[in-house]
Design a protein around this motif. Structure first.
Motif, PDB file in Angstrom:
ATOM      1  N   PRO A  29      19.447  11.579 -16.699  1.00  0.00           N
ATOM      2  CA  PRO A  29      19.240  12.231 -15.393  1.00  0.00           C
ATOM      3  C   PRO A  29      20.502  12.173 -14.518  1.00  0.00           C
ATOM      4  O   PRO A  29      21.301  11.252 -14.654  1.00  0.00           O
ATOM      5  CB  PRO A  29      18.092  11.438 -14.777  1.00  0.00           C
ATOM      6  CG  PRO A  29      18.108  10.115 -15.492  1.00  0.00           C
ATOM      7  CD  PRO A  29      18.670  10.349 -16.858  1.00  0.00           C
ATOM      8  N   LEU A  30      20.625  13.156 -13.655  1.00  0.00           N
ATOM      9  CA  LEU A  30      21.776  13.216 -12.740  1.00  0.00           C
ATOM     10  C   LEU A  30      21.759  11.996 -11.819  1.00  0.00           C
ATOM     11  O   LEU A  30      20.713  11.655 -11.259  1.00  0.00           O
ATOM     12  CB  LEU A  30      21.637  14.493 -11.917  1.00  0.00           C
ATOM     13  CG  LEU A  30      22.842  15.005 -11.165  1.00  0.00           C
ATOM     14  CD1 LEU A  30      24.025  15.232 -12.116  1.00  0.00           C
ATOM     15  CD2 LEU A  30      22.483  16.310 -10.466  1.00  0.00           C
ATOM     16  N   LYS A  31      22.930  11.304 -11.714  1.00  0.00           N
ATOM     17  CA  LYS A  31      22.949  10.104 -10.879  1.00  0.00           C
ATOM     18  C   LYS A  31      23.957  10.285  -9.733  1.00  0.00           C
ATOM     19  O   LYS A  31      25.134  10.524  -9.972  1.00  0.00           O
ATOM     20  CB  LYS A  31      23.370   8.915 -11.753  1.00  0.00           C
ATOM     21  CG  LYS A  31      22.777   7.612 -11.298  1.00  0.00           C
ATOM     22  CD  LYS A  31      22.930   6.522 -12.335  1.00  0.00           C
ATOM     23  CE  LYS A  31      22.760   5.182 -11.644  1.00  0.00           C
ATOM     24  NZ  LYS A  31      23.967   4.392 -11.627  1.00  0.00           N
ATOM     25  N   PHE A  32      23.481  10.205  -8.502  1.00  0.00           N
ATOM     26  CA  PHE A  32      24.374  10.327  -7.358  1.00  0.00           C
ATOM     27  C   PHE A  32      24.885   8.952  -6.943  1.00  0.00           C
ATOM     28  O   PHE A  32      24.185   7.955  -7.128  1.00  0.00           O
ATOM     29  CB  PHE A  32      23.645  10.969  -6.180  1.00  0.00           C
ATOM     30  CG  PHE A  32      23.342  12.429  -6.381  1.00  0.00           C
ATOM     31  CD1 PHE A  32      24.378  13.360  -6.386  1.00  0.00           C
ATOM     32  CD2 PHE A  32      22.053  12.870  -6.598  1.00  0.00           C
ATOM     33  CE1 PHE A  32      24.109  14.699  -6.574  1.00  0.00           C
ATOM     34  CE2 PHE A  32      21.781  14.212  -6.786  1.00  0.00           C
ATOM     35  CZ  PHE A  32      22.818  15.131  -6.784  1.00  0.00           C
ATOM     36  N   THR A  33      26.108   8.918  -6.386  1.00  0.00           N
ATOM     37  CA  THR A  33      26.640   7.627  -5.944  1.00  0.00           C
ATOM     38  C   THR A  33      25.806   7.066  -4.800  1.00  0.00           C
ATOM     39  O   THR A  33      25.282   7.797  -3.977  1.00  0.00           O
ATOM     40  CB  THR A  33      28.098   7.778  -5.427  1.00  0.00           C
ATOM     41  OG1 THR A  33      28.155   8.947  -4.657  1.00  0.00           O
ATOM     42  CG2 THR A  33      29.092   7.782  -6.532  1.00  0.00           C
ATOM     43  N   GLU A  34      25.722   5.728  -4.774  1.00  0.00           N
ATOM     44  CA  GLU A  34      24.980   5.086  -3.688  1.00  0.00           C
ATOM     45  C   GLU A  34      25.785   5.117  -2.390  1.00  0.00           C
ATOM     46  O   GLU A  34      26.972   5.363  -2.400  1.00  0.00           O
ATOM     47  CB  GLU A  34      24.705   3.630  -4.069  1.00  0.00           C
ATOM     48  CG  GLU A  34      23.344   3.446  -4.690  1.00  0.00           C
ATOM     49  CD  GLU A  34      23.093   1.989  -4.990  1.00  0.00           C
ATOM     50  OE1 GLU A  34      22.970   1.225  -4.022  1.00  0.00           O
ATOM     51  OE2 GLU A  34      23.072   1.643  -6.176  1.00  0.00           O
ATOM     52  N   GLU A  65      29.690   8.524   3.204  1.00  0.00           N
ATOM     53  CA  GLU A  65      30.795   9.267   2.583  1.00  0.00           C
ATOM     54  C   GLU A  65      30.775  10.734   2.990  1.00  0.00           C
ATOM     55  O   GLU A  65      31.822  11.370   3.136  1.00  0.00           O
ATOM     56  CB  GLU A  65      30.727   9.138   1.046  1.00  0.00           C
ATOM     57  CG  GLU A  65      30.902   7.718   0.540  1.00  0.00           C
ATOM     58  CD  GLU A  65      32.191   7.057   1.051  1.00  0.00           C
ATOM     59  OE1 GLU A  65      33.228   7.739   1.115  1.00  0.00           O
ATOM     60  OE2 GLU A  65      32.134   5.867   1.416  1.00  0.00           O
ATOM     61  N   ILE A  66      29.586  11.261   3.175  1.00  0.00           N
ATOM     62  CA  ILE A  66      29.483  12.657   3.647  1.00  0.00           C
ATOM     63  C   ILE A  66      30.160  12.778   5.012  1.00  0.00           C
ATOM     64  O   ILE A  66      30.965  13.675   5.264  1.00  0.00           O
ATOM     65  CB  ILE A  66      28.000  13.095   3.763  1.00  0.00           C
ATOM     66  CG1 ILE A  66      27.322  13.096   2.399  1.00  0.00           C
ATOM     67  CG2 ILE A  66      27.895  14.474   4.422  1.00  0.00           C
ATOM     68  CD1 ILE A  66      25.811  13.309   2.465  1.00  0.00           C
ATOM     69  N   THR A  67      29.831  11.837   5.878  1.00  0.00           N
ATOM     70  CA  THR A  67      30.413  11.847   7.232  1.00  0.00           C
ATOM     71  C   THR A  67      31.930  11.768   7.171  1.00  0.00           C
ATOM     72  O   THR A  67      32.638  12.543   7.822  1.00  0.00           O
ATOM     73  CB  THR A  67      29.859  10.657   8.055  1.00  0.00           C
ATOM     74  OG1 THR A  67      28.446  10.747   8.042  1.00  0.00           O
ATOM     75  CG2 THR A  67      30.378  10.676   9.477  1.00  0.00           C
ATOM     76  N   LYS A  68      32.425  10.806   6.356  1.00  0.00           N
ATOM     77  CA  LYS A  68      33.899  10.641   6.279  1.00  0.00           C
ATOM     78  C   LYS A  68      34.549  11.897   5.746  1.00  0.00           C
ATOM     79  O   LYS A  68      35.593  12.325   6.241  1.00  0.00           O
ATOM     80  CB  LYS A  68      34.237   9.456   5.370  1.00  0.00           C
ATOM     81  CG  LYS A  68      33.948   8.109   5.991  1.00  0.00           C
ATOM     82  CD  LYS A  68      34.433   7.016   5.048  1.00  0.00           C
ATOM     83  CE  LYS A  68      33.573   5.788   5.158  1.00  0.00           C
ATOM     84  NZ  LYS A  68      33.775   4.854   4.051  1.00  0.00           N
ATOM     85  N   ALA A  69      33.957  12.488   4.731  1.00  0.00           N
ATOM     86  CA  ALA A  69      34.553  13.690   4.132  1.00  0.00           C
ATOM     87  C   ALA A  69      34.670  14.801   5.159  1.00  0.00           C
ATOM     88  O   ALA A  69      35.699  15.473   5.260  1.00  0.00           O
ATOM     89  CB  ALA A  69      33.706  14.154   2.948  1.00  0.00           C
ATOM     90  N   ILE A  70      33.628  14.967   5.944  1.00  0.00           N
ATOM     91  CA  ILE A  70      33.636  16.064   6.918  1.00  0.00           C
ATOM     92  C   ILE A  70      34.570  15.761   8.081  1.00  0.00           C
ATOM     93  O   ILE A  70      35.428  16.584   8.437  1.00  0.00           O
ATOM     94  CB  ILE A  70      32.196  16.343   7.415  1.00  0.00           C
ATOM     95  CG1 ILE A  70      31.408  17.004   6.278  1.00  0.00           C
ATOM     96  CG2 ILE A  70      32.200  17.223   8.665  1.00  0.00           C
ATOM     97  CD1 ILE A  70      29.953  17.260   6.574  1.00  0.00           C
TER      98      ILE A  70
END
Ligand code: 48F
Length: 259
Positions: free
Chosen positions: A1-6, A11-16
């Motif tokens: 199954p697809l595994k997303f990083t914890e 990290e979304i916030t930092k990326a944006i």
């Protein structure tokens, strides 16, 4: 199954925030700021960027196209004169021939104007409103804009703006010529924004293109903003004049910035 990083959310916030902030710093100074992502602004942006000018488009709304999306009274078509056929071809916009006119789909028209402007290298940022200009008086000229999040503008909160410097500002804000209006109120320009006249389409189309250009050093008018400044008639959902005006202002600005 697809595994997303914890711990993904932080990290979304930092990326944006990191990537957006880098670009705000980069675009604190540019060659040209185009205000408004309607037909004249997007056309101008594409040709300015193709000439190698660092071009930033600021758009109040969260969408492209200004008056294009509504077609003619919500019928999803816009009309373009044959004189602007080369620009339609240049943008890859398809059309059908209908009597004297070329007729394009409003969704395709605005999507391709925007896509080609971006592909040419123009940076478009949505949700930002220009509320004032930066000026210097010796020699008198506009040197950039004051900006605010549109959401703050709409909320009515008292929040001071930020500033972006540029060598030229193009008012492509449409019927209200918002940038030139505020400049005419606050700095001694030799123009006042009187607004447009009632419909007289063919005269409006021709005169808007003819009168497209410089208002004062560093400040230019394109599209319906030209009609507002020069008291020209309106023309409804016919867009050849907007495309030709956008292309013309890009040529004039590029020529002036070479000096
Ligand atoms: O109104 P708009 O489409 O301007 P245009 O390029 O084309 C006019 C035609 O659409 C049509 C017509 C002739 O065919 O009569 O109306 O002259 O696009 C202007 C864009 O500028 C944005 C606004 O949301 C719209 O998308 N805009 C207006 N004021 C500001 C702004 C501002 N102060 N800051 C940022 N964006």
């Amino acid at each position: 199954p697809l595994k997303f990083t914890e711990v993904m959310e932080a990290e979304i916030t930092k990326a944006i925030v990191e990537t957006a902030s880098e670009e705000w710093v980069e675009y604190a100074e540019s060659d040209v700021i185009v205000v408004g992502a309607g037909p004249s602004g997007l056309t101008a942006a594409r040709y300015l960027a193709e000439k190698g000018l660092k071009t930033l488009v600021l758009e109040r709304r969260l969408s492209f196209g200004g008056g294009i999306g509504g077609g003619g009274m919500l019928f999803h078509k816009v009309v373009v004169e044959r004189e602007a056929k080369d620009i339609l071809d240049d943008f890859g916009i398809r059309y059908t021939e209908h009597r004297n006119f070329l007729v394009a789909d409003s969704a395709e028209f605005m999507a391709k104007l925007a896509a080609k402007a971006i592909d040419a290298g123009a940076k478009i940022i949505h949700g930002v409103s220009v509320e004032d200009v930066i000026f210097r008086d010796d020699p008198l000229g506009v040197r950039g804009v004051c900006i605010q999040w549109s959401a703050v503008e709409i909320s009515g909160l008292h929040v001071d703006p930020l500033f972006l410097r540029s060598r030229a500002v193009v008012d492509a804000t449409g019927h209200d010529a918002e940038v030139i209006s505020v400049a005419a109120r606050k700095i001694p320009l030799e123009v006042s924004v009187v607004g447009e006249r009632s419909a007289y389409s063919e005269v409006a189309e021709r005169e808007i293109v003819e009168k497209t250009g410089k208002i004062v050093k560093g400040l230019y008018a394109a599209g319906m903003a030209v009609a507002a400044v020069h008291n020209l008639p309106r023309m409804g959902p016919i867009f050849g004049g907007m495309l030709l005006s956008g292309k013309k202002v890009a040529e004039i600005v590029a020529e002036d910035l070479k000096l």
